[in-house]
Design an enzyme around this catalytic site. Structure first.
Site, mmCIF file in Angstrom:
data_model
loop_
_atom_site.group_PDB
_atom_site.id
_atom_site.type_symbol
_atom_site.label_atom_id
_atom_site.label_comp_id
_atom_site.label_asym_id
_atom_site.label_seq_id
_atom_site.Cartn_x
_atom_site.Cartn_y
_atom_site.Cartn_z
ATOM 1 N N ASP A 179 -2.565 -1.753 10.512
ATOM 2 C CA ASP A 179 -2.855 -1.757 9.070
ATOM 3 C C ASP A 179 -3.507 -3.056 8.597
ATOM 4 O O ASP A 179 -3.919 -3.147 7.439
ATOM 5 C CB ASP A 179 -1.555 -1.593 8.259
ATOM 6 C CG ASP A 179 -1.033 -0.170 8.280
ATOM 7 O OD1 ASP A 179 -1.798 0.738 8.638
ATOM 8 O OD2 ASP A 179 0.153 0.020 7.929
ATOM 9 N N LYS A 227 0.846 -1.216 0.000
ATOM 10 C CA LYS A 227 0.000 0.000 0.000
ATOM 11 C C LYS A 227 0.869 1.249 0.000
ATOM 12 O O LYS A 227 2.061 1.212 0.368
ATOM 13 C CB LYS A 227 -0.937 0.021 1.210
ATOM 14 C CG LYS A 227 -0.260 -0.063 2.590
ATOM 15 C CD LYS A 227 0.245 1.252 3.182
ATOM 16 C CE LYS A 227 0.791 1.102 4.596
ATOM 17 N NZ LYS A 227 1.581 2.242 5.058
HETATM 18 O O1 C5P Z 1 -0.168 -1.530 15.132
HETATM 19 P P1 C5P Z 1 1.246 -1.799 14.737
HETATM 20 O O2 C5P Z 1 1.808 -3.011 15.452
HETATM 21 O O3 C5P Z 1 1.466 -1.870 13.277
HETATM 22 O O4 C5P Z 1 2.059 -0.554 15.245
HETATM 23 C C1 C5P Z 1 3.465 -0.562 15.331
HETATM 24 C C2 C5P Z 1 3.872 0.586 16.205
HETATM 25 O O5 C5P Z 1 3.579 1.809 15.547
HETATM 26 C C3 C5P Z 1 3.149 0.659 17.529
HETATM 27 O O6 C5P Z 1 3.813 -0.096 18.507
HETATM 28 C C4 C5P Z 1 3.190 2.141 17.816
HETATM 29 O O7 C5P Z 1 4.460 2.489 18.340
HETATM 30 C C5 C5P Z 1 3.098 2.781 16.444
HETATM 31 N N1 C5P Z 1 1.731 3.162 16.064
HETATM 32 C C6 C5P Z 1 1.123 4.229 16.704
HETATM 33 N N2 C5P Z 1 -0.131 4.606 16.331
HETATM 34 C C7 C5P Z 1 -0.778 3.975 15.338
HETATM 35 C C8 C5P Z 1 -0.170 2.904 14.670
HETATM 36 C C9 C5P Z 1 1.083 2.524 15.058
HETATM 37 O O8 C5P Z 1 1.702 4.830 17.611
HETATM 38 N N3 C5P Z 1 -1.993 4.380 14.989
#
Ligand code: C5P
Length: 316
Positions: free
Chosen positions: A160, A17
């Site tokens: 995502d 994406k």
């Molecule tokens: O949700 P995901 O595991 O992909 O997120 C990875 C990291 O990105 C999280 O641990 C956080 O530090 C950051 N993140 C965030 N806010 C979001 C998505 C991701 O702070 N909306």
């Protein structure tokens, strides 16, 4: 233990994406950030081949395993990406373990993953693989879960992942898990540049936190430009795309990696419609008027030693 492996495994594509718009609306009490982002799936795919393992005896869990083939055409002189994990650290394995745990199923699986999407790039490869694994597990294990039920499991795996359970462009809100499909947009052509060094998402959000005083934003302006962007993408009108597209994480990512500014400067000298970072980076992309325009600009950028460069377009 005797395992039966199904004879005809299923192979599915898992697209990457690009974020055409990303606004960070603030930090949440759970440490995540409230987002408003417009995501477009692109025609760069990992693929997953899924074979079910059945347990021989009742109550015994069949194994879940993964092997990975990396198929990335690295530019001359670039070193291979960090190895892709094959255990529970890989979102594919984690997705299947979680699906199995929540469904009470005792089946396992072997997944062969072909990795074409660069990691640590903001291209969503790991999340897309996890969404594909959930769909495959649901289907091949005969669970019959609804899209909504799978989506709430997907949100536990990563912000995502729910986007990749849907298809086509979407505005994602909340942590990224609240999806509003956007229909009727024109196909888009891109050049994507993945610098040799990737960026870790948590590092970029931390850098955004440190900068947030300097990132005072006008949310109403943000909303207006997202609405304008969607309208322009539906009309196929590229005139003001550069004004309406943006990525609030770009300044933080630029602070962490000198590559971002190098790529941005190189893109500024070319006649892209507009260009910006995708997600938390480190990949950067330019919007082109058509496929030939993209090929021409990619050829020029390949002479600049900026990393991996490819042309692509949005998924139909
Ligand atoms: O949700 P995901 O595991 O992909 O997120 C990875 C990291 O990105 C999280 O641990 C956080 O530090 C950051 N993140 C965030 N806010 C979001 C998505 C991701 O702070 N909306």
């Amino acid at each position: 233990m005797i395992l039966r492996q199904d004879e005809s495994p299923w192979t599915v594509p898992a697209p990457a994406k690009l974020n055409l718009y990303l606004e960070v609306l603030g930090r949440r009490p759970d440490g995540y950030h409230e987002l408003e982002t417009l995501l477009v799936p692109i025609q760069l795919y990992d693929s997953l081949t899924f074979s079910t393992n059945r347990s021989a005896s009742r109550g015994e869990l069949a194994p879940i395993s993964l092997d990975v083939t990396v198929q990335q055409s690295l530019p001359t002189g670039a070193t291979a990406e960090t190895p892709i994990p094959i255990g529970s650290e890989n979102l594919v394995v984690r997705a299947l373990e979680l699906l199995r745990e929540r469904s009470g199923c005792d089946r396992g699986a072997h997944v062969h993953l072909v990795k074409r999407i660069p990691a640590a790039a903001g291209l969503g490869g790991g999340s897309s693989d996890a969404a594909a694994a959930l769909r495959l597990g649901n289907r091949d294990w005969g669970l019959g879960w609804s899209r909504d039920r799978l989506a709430s499991l997907a949100a536990e795996l990563g912000s995502d992942v729910p986007f990749f359970l849907s298809s086509g462009p979407a505005i994602c809100r909340g942590r990224g898990e609240r999806i509003e499909a956007i229909t009727g947009t024109v196909p888009l052509h891109f050049v994507v540049v993945k610098p040799p060094i990737g960026l870790a998402t948590p590092d970029v959000y931390r850098a955004w936190d440190d900068r947030s005083g300097a990132e005072q934003q006008d949310r109403d302006l943000g909303r207006a430009s997202l609405a304008q962007l969607v309208a322009a993408l539906r009309r196929g009108d590229f005139r003001n795309l550069g004004e309406w597209m943006s990525n609030r994480l770009q300044a933080a990512a630029t602070q962490l990696s000198p590559w971002i500014d190098q790529v941005r400067t190189a893109c500024t000298r070319l006649d892209f419609v507009t260009h910006q970072l995708t997600g938390s980076g480190s990949a950067y992309f330019g919007v082109c008027r058509h496929a030939q325009h993209a090929r021409r600009l990619a050829t020029i950028l390949r002479t600049r030693q900026l990393g991996l460069i490819f042309t692509t377009q949005s998924c139909r």
